[in-house]
Design a protein around this motif. Structure first.
Motif, PDB file in Angstrom:
ATOM      1  N   GLY A  28      45.805  68.547  40.737  1.00 52.46           N
ATOM      2  CA  GLY A  28      46.024  69.780  41.768  1.00 52.46           C
ATOM      3  C   GLY A  28      45.402  70.832  41.237  1.00 52.46           C
ATOM      4  N   ILE A  29      44.522  70.829  40.282  1.00 51.51           N
ATOM      5  CA  ILE A  29      43.657  71.933  39.880  1.00 51.51           C
ATOM      6  C   ILE A  29      43.127  72.770  41.023  1.00 51.51           C
ATOM      7  N   ASN A  30      43.293  74.289  40.908  1.00 48.12           N
ATOM      8  CA  ASN A  30      42.736  75.067  42.113  1.00 48.12           C
ATOM      9  C   ASN A  30      42.392  76.265  41.093  1.00 48.12           C
ATOM     10  N   LEU A  31      42.117  76.381  40.003  1.00 47.70           N
ATOM     11  CA  LEU A  31      41.477  77.383  39.305  1.00 47.70           C
ATOM     12  C   LEU A  31      40.604  76.999  38.170  1.00 47.70           C
ATOM     13  N   GLY A  32      39.416  77.044  38.036  1.00 49.50           N
ATOM     14  CA  GLY A  32      38.519  76.778  36.770  1.00 49.50           C
ATOM     15  C   GLY A  32      38.221  77.979  36.100  1.00 49.50           C
ATOM     16  N   ILE A  33      38.233  77.974  34.960  1.00 54.18           N
ATOM     17  CA  ILE A  33      37.949  79.467  34.131  1.00 54.18           C
ATOM     18  C   ILE A  33      36.723  78.745  33.164  1.00 54.18           C
ATOM     19  N   ALA A  34      35.771  79.602  33.121  1.00 53.84           N
ATOM     20  CA  ALA A  34      34.472  79.182  32.242  1.00 53.84           C
ATOM     21  C   ALA A  34      34.708  79.964  31.124  1.00 53.84           C
ATOM     22  N   TYR A  35      34.869  79.431  30.099  1.00 51.35           N
ATOM     23  CA  TYR A  35      35.063  80.039  28.847  1.00 51.35           C
ATOM     24  C   TYR A  35      34.105  80.147  27.760  1.00 51.35           C
ATOM     25  N   SER A  36      33.245  81.284  27.498  1.00 52.14           N
ATOM     26  CA  SER A  36      32.454  81.010  26.405  1.00 52.14           C
ATOM     27  C   SER A  36      32.869  81.474  25.128  1.00 52.14           C
ATOM     28  N   GLY A  37      33.702  82.867  25.254  1.00 49.81           N
ATOM     29  CA  GLY A  37      33.844  83.428  24.233  1.00 49.81           C
ATOM     30  C   GLY A  37      33.177  84.676  23.707  1.00 49.81           C
ATOM     31  N   TRP A  38      32.394  84.876  24.748  1.00 49.55           N
ATOM     32  CA  TRP A  38      31.636  86.230  24.813  1.00 49.55           C
ATOM     33  C   TRP A  38      32.398  87.241  25.290  1.00 49.55           C
ATOM     34  N   SER A  43      26.073  87.686  28.081  1.00 53.79           N
ATOM     35  CA  SER A  43      26.063  86.322  27.422  1.00 53.79           C
ATOM     36  C   SER A  43      27.080  85.350  28.102  1.00 53.79           C
ATOM     37  N   ALA A  44      28.334  85.947  28.647  1.00 54.43           N
ATOM     38  CA  ALA A  44      29.035  85.199  29.268  1.00 54.43           C
ATOM     39  C   ALA A  44      28.555  84.398  30.281  1.00 54.43           C
ATOM     40  N   ASP A  68      35.479  86.155  16.332  1.00 52.43           N
ATOM     41  CA  ASP A  68      34.926  87.536  16.038  1.00 52.43           C
ATOM     42  C   ASP A  68      33.809  87.969  17.260  1.00 52.43           C
ATOM     43  N   THR A  69      33.271  87.100  17.673  1.00 48.67           N
ATOM     44  CA  THR A  69      32.161  87.146  18.812  1.00 48.67           C
ATOM     45  C   THR A  69      32.812  87.922  20.077  1.00 48.67           C
ATOM     46  N   GLY A  70      34.251  87.639  20.114  1.00 44.54           N
ATOM     47  CA  GLY A  70      34.921  88.170  21.383  1.00 44.54           C
ATOM     48  C   GLY A  70      35.493  89.454  21.237  1.00 44.54           C
ATOM     49  N   ASN A  71      35.135  90.142  20.209  1.00 39.20           N
ATOM     50  CA  ASN A  71      35.846  91.561  19.912  1.00 39.20           C
ATOM     51  C   ASN A  71      35.304  92.563  20.802  1.00 39.20           C
ATOM     52  N   TRP A  72      36.457  93.329  21.369  1.00 38.89           N
ATOM     53  CA  TRP A  72      36.131  94.227  22.560  1.00 38.89           C
ATOM     54  C   TRP A  72      35.834  95.815  21.876  1.00 38.89           C
ATOM     55  N   THR A  73      34.916  96.222  22.629  1.00 39.09           N
ATOM     56  CA  THR A  73      34.516  97.847  22.053  1.00 39.09           C
ATOM     57  C   THR A  73      34.540  98.656  23.371  1.00 39.09           C
ATOM     58  N   ALA A  74      34.469  99.969  23.140  1.00 44.51           N
ATOM     59  CA  ALA A  74      34.284 100.811  24.673  1.00 44.51           C
ATOM     60  C   ALA A  74      32.868 100.524  24.976  1.00 44.51           C
ATOM     61  N   ASP A  75      31.653 100.320  24.148  1.00 49.65           N
ATOM     62  CA  ASP A  75      30.409 100.135  24.660  1.00 49.65           C
ATOM     63  C   ASP A  75      30.088  98.715  25.562  1.00 49.65           C
ATOM     64  N   PHE A  98      39.895  88.241  31.521  1.00 48.35           N
ATOM     65  CA  PHE A  98      39.620  88.919  30.215  1.00 48.35           C
ATOM     66  C   PHE A  98      40.549  88.425  29.128  1.00 48.35           C
ATOM     67  N   ASP A  99      39.808  87.857  28.356  1.00 48.58           N
ATOM     68  CA  ASP A  99      40.597  87.189  27.068  1.00 48.58           C
ATOM     69  C   ASP A  99      40.664  88.337  26.073  1.00 48.58           C
ATOM     70  N   ILE A 100      41.600  88.921  26.006  1.00 51.07           N
ATOM     71  CA  ILE A 100      41.791  89.965  25.177  1.00 51.07           C
ATOM     72  C   ILE A 100      42.869  89.626  23.850  1.00 51.07           C
ATOM     73  N   GLU A 101      41.920  89.556  22.694  1.00 51.40           N
ATOM     74  CA  GLU A 101      42.737  89.250  21.448  1.00 51.40           C
ATOM     75  C   GLU A 101      42.563  90.084  20.348  1.00 51.40           C
TER      76      GLU A 101
END
Length: 226
Positions: A28-38, A43-44, A68-75, A98-101
């Protein structure tokens, strides 16, 4: 556990890892999330392009990740907002997860601006966090308080695993110094990420018994059938 009947509006999603899109789709999947880590849009999109056609409706692009490649910054956030405002998020995507870790302090406003830019073009915004709150921010309490109150988020997804291996189970450890009880303060639909679909009834029961929260679906992480 008795499986509660799925509401017609409930999300049944999966994280499609761009390096191995897998073969373990939940029924019954109705949502597919493409996850790259960027965390950056360019890049994503580059890495997600290879699996775009395999995503079911609706198709969601992920920004961010646990490495570490998923690190969030203001820039990065400001650049994403500018790119989205310039029309660089392809029409084929129905929204952004938004994968916020982990990331820098003081990013709540920049996140909200990026969320708003996506909502303004008619797309959905989802936010995933590690367990009850991100482990890698200096100001997790401030960030989560803002996220819980946001009017730009269509779904919040606590990740109930770290590095899941068989036999699979949901991990209800708290994270980032955020008590699970704080999730009772939000009106945003809660759609946990769980290792495999069969663990959804367990998540439903836990959130109901411990927090009196009714879940709005789930997102499966494990891509490969064992």
């Amino acid at each position: 556990l008795k499986i509660n009947k799925m509401k017609q509006s409930e999300t049944i999603g999966m994280w499609f890892q761009t390096w191995d899109a897998g073969n373990n789709l939940p029924e019954g999947i109705n949502l597919g999330i493409a996850y790259s880590g960027w965390p950056d849009l360019a890049s994503a999109l580059r890495d997600s392009d290879a699996i775009f056609e395999t995503l079911p409706q609706s198709k969601i692009l992920t920004l961010g990740g646990g490495a570490d490649t998923g690190n969030w910054t203001a820039d990065i956030l400001n650049a994403n907002t500018q790119s989205i405002n310039e029309g660089l998020l392809p029409l084929g995507y129905d929204g952004v997860m938004f994968d916020i870790e982990q990331g820098d302090a003081g990013l709540l406003e920049a996140f909200e601006q990026c969320f708003a830019s996506i909502k303004q073009i008619g797309k959905k915004v989802y936010v995933g966090v590690s367990h009850s709150g991100p482990y890698g921010f200096p100001d997790t309490e401030t960030l989560m308080t803002g996220l819980f109150a946001s009017t730009n988020i269509d779904g919040l997804s606590p990740m109930l695993y770290s590095a899941p291996t068989p036999p699979y189970s949901n991990n209800y450890d708290a994270g980032g110094g955020i008590a699970w009880s704080q999730w009772q303060t939000t009106n945003i639909p809660i759609i946990p990420s769980i290792p495999i679909a069969s663990l959804y009834p367990d998540a439903q029961q836990w959130f109901k018994d411990n927090l009196n929260i009714t879940l709005d679906g789930f997102i499966q992480w494990v891509n490969i059938k064992n």
